[in-house]
Design a protein around this motif. Structure first.
Motif, PDB file in Angstrom:
ATOM      1  N   LYS A  76     -61.106  47.119 -15.438  1.00 52.49           N
ATOM      2  CA  LYS A  76     -61.270  46.063 -14.278  1.00 52.49           C
ATOM      3  C   LYS A  76     -61.544  44.575 -14.855  1.00 52.49           C
ATOM      4  O   LYS A  76     -61.003  43.796 -14.049  1.00 52.49           O
ATOM      5  CB  LYS A  76     -62.573  46.600 -13.557  1.00 52.49           C
ATOM      6  N   GLN A  80     -59.270  41.216 -13.523  1.00 50.80           N
ATOM      7  CA  GLN A  80     -59.684  40.348 -12.890  1.00 50.80           C
ATOM      8  C   GLN A  80     -59.324  38.891 -13.651  1.00 50.80           C
ATOM      9  O   GLN A  80     -59.340  37.912 -13.005  1.00 50.80           O
ATOM     10  CB  GLN A  80     -61.056  40.314 -12.890  1.00 50.80           C
ATOM     11  N   THR A 117     -53.782  52.309 -13.427  1.00 46.19           N
ATOM     12  CA  THR A 117     -55.051  51.970 -14.095  1.00 46.19           C
ATOM     13  C   THR A 117     -55.065  53.171 -15.088  1.00 46.19           C
ATOM     14  O   THR A 117     -55.658  52.739 -16.176  1.00 46.19           O
ATOM     15  CB  THR A 117     -56.241  52.295 -12.917  1.00 46.19           C
ATOM     16  N   GLY A 346     -57.790  44.139  -9.888  1.00 50.22           N
ATOM     17  CA  GLY A 346     -58.791  45.185 -10.553  1.00 50.22           C
ATOM     18  C   GLY A 346     -59.435  45.859  -9.472  1.00 50.22           C
ATOM     19  O   GLY A 346     -60.549  46.498 -10.117  1.00 50.22           O
ATOM     20  N   HIS A 350     -62.293  48.951 -10.304  1.00 51.26           N
ATOM     21  CA  HIS A 350     -63.515  48.819  -9.980  1.00 51.26           C
ATOM     22  C   HIS A 350     -64.162  49.637  -9.062  1.00 51.26           C
ATOM     23  O   HIS A 350     -65.207  50.372  -9.390  1.00 51.26           O
ATOM     24  CB  HIS A 350     -63.572  47.330  -9.352  1.00 51.26           C
TER      25      HIS A 350
END
Length: 375
Positions: A76, A80, A117, A346, A350
């Protein structure tokens, strides 16, 4: 017959008062008194939880959640940041699958984000090793434990204080709002330097380009090059982010109330002593799940502040100029250069981290409170 004192006569008069009315009235009075006594025995009394119990339980709950979900926190943070934006390019926007049904499109993009991810976690493992999946765990734990301890301690304590001061000792959504806001601001102020270091360490590249040897080296570097105030970069975004915690606490308290009312309707009381072990476990799971659902909703509503906060905590560019200088300026620059969608960079990792994290954290917090309250 011995004479009775005035006090004895007065006591007998008080005791005989219910029987001075008519038979019908006195009978109703006695039945009402007996029922009230029975109800009092059925209603569970909730002893006030000592402040130190909230403090310890919150820290343990936060630690458990942070360890389990650390790899998702790493992904995450990198998504970002603009440092890794060219490395991890999402294919969700390039998806060729078209559909007139919005839900299908959203579900398809969510599936792509989920695969990406997991793919990023796999790449980090292959290229940087297993330990890299837990980069920043040290400062993360150093931050999480006091952060959660302060948050739960402040929330529990101020909720009791505010309810006594402003609402005759009764809880209400307004009391929850005030307590959650106080807890959020106190936590952000106290722990911002720790999160600053954690972010820098997680954004630090491995190999020859590595900037910081460890968290302590990162701390010394920030203070030397950017001053003590450098440790508080992103604090304004953290204050904005306290809205997420406020919303989560409000939703969680309302969901808990619904679960409690259902339990009272089913069992006729709220005494856990008369429930089976299975029923108590079921309600505990429902409350823990409510914390995850509350976090899910709060995160989606308030997520853009996470991206801005990460950008504000990035180290300065090579020529010495700081690209992101303030909260509003960061919002404008990110949206102008990268588009509105980048404000949700992200989000998938998250949610994959924070939702189970909240379930574990609140569930552990409740269990520890029960255990320590018996000490």
């Amino acid at each position: 017959m011995p004479k009775k004192s005035i006090e004895e006569w007065a006591d007998e008069a008080v005791e005989s008062t219910p029987y001075l009315a008519s038979d019908e009235k006195s009978s109703a009075f006695r039945e009402s008194t007996q029922l009230n006594q029975i109800d009092k025995n059925k209603i569970e009394t909730h002893p006030t939880v000592k402040p130190w119990v909230h403090f310890v339980a919150g820290g343990i709950g936060g630690m458990a959640g942070a360890i389990v979900t650390c790899p998702f926190d790493l992904v995450k943070t990198r998504l970002q940041s603009d440092v890794y934006k060219n490395v991890y390019v999402s294919k969700a926007a390039q998806n060729t699958v078209t559909s007139n049904i919005k839900i299908v499109q959203i579900a398809n993009q969510a599936s792509i984000h989920f695969k990406e991810t997991c793919g990023i976690i796999g790449n980090v493992y292959k290229q940087e090793g297993f330990r890299s999946l837990f980069k920043g765990l040290g400062p993360n734990l150093v931050g999480v434990i006091p952060a959660r301890s302060i948050n739960f301690f402040t929330y529990g304590t101020t909720k009791e204080l505010y309810s006594k001061a402003f609402n005759n000792g009764q809880e209400s959504p307004l009391i929850h709002l005030m307590a959650a806001a106080t807890a959020g601001w106190a936590t952000s102020t106290a722990t911002n330097p720790i999160w600053m270091i954690k972010t820098r360490v997680q954004l630090d590249k491995a190999g020859k380009t590595r900037t910081y040897a460890n968290s302590w080296d990162c701390l010394k570097s920030i203070v030397k090059n950017e001053g003590v105030t450098g440790l508080y970069k992103g604090l304004s975004a953290s204050y904005l982010g306290s809205i997420e915690g406020i919303l989560q606490w409000l939703l969680y308290e309302q969901m808990k109330l619904i679960i409690k009312n259902r339990s009272i309707e089913k069992f006729g009381h709220s005494n856990d002593g008369e429930k089976t072990t299975g029923e108590r476990i079921k309600e505990w799971c429902q409350r823990s799940g409510s914390a995850g659902l509350a976090k899910f909703i709060a995160s989606i509503v308030t997520y853009p502040h996470e991206v801005v906060r990460t950008r504000l905590r990035q180290s300065p560019v090579e020529n010495g100029k700081v690209k992101y200088t303030g909260l509003l300026q960061s919002f404008k620059v990110i949206i102008k250069e990268e588009g509105l969608a980048s404000m949700y960079s992200g989000l998938t990792p998250h949610l994959m981290r924070t939702v189970p994290n909240s379930i574990i954290m609140f569930g552990t917090w409740e269990l520890v409170i029960r255990l320590l309250s018996q000490v």
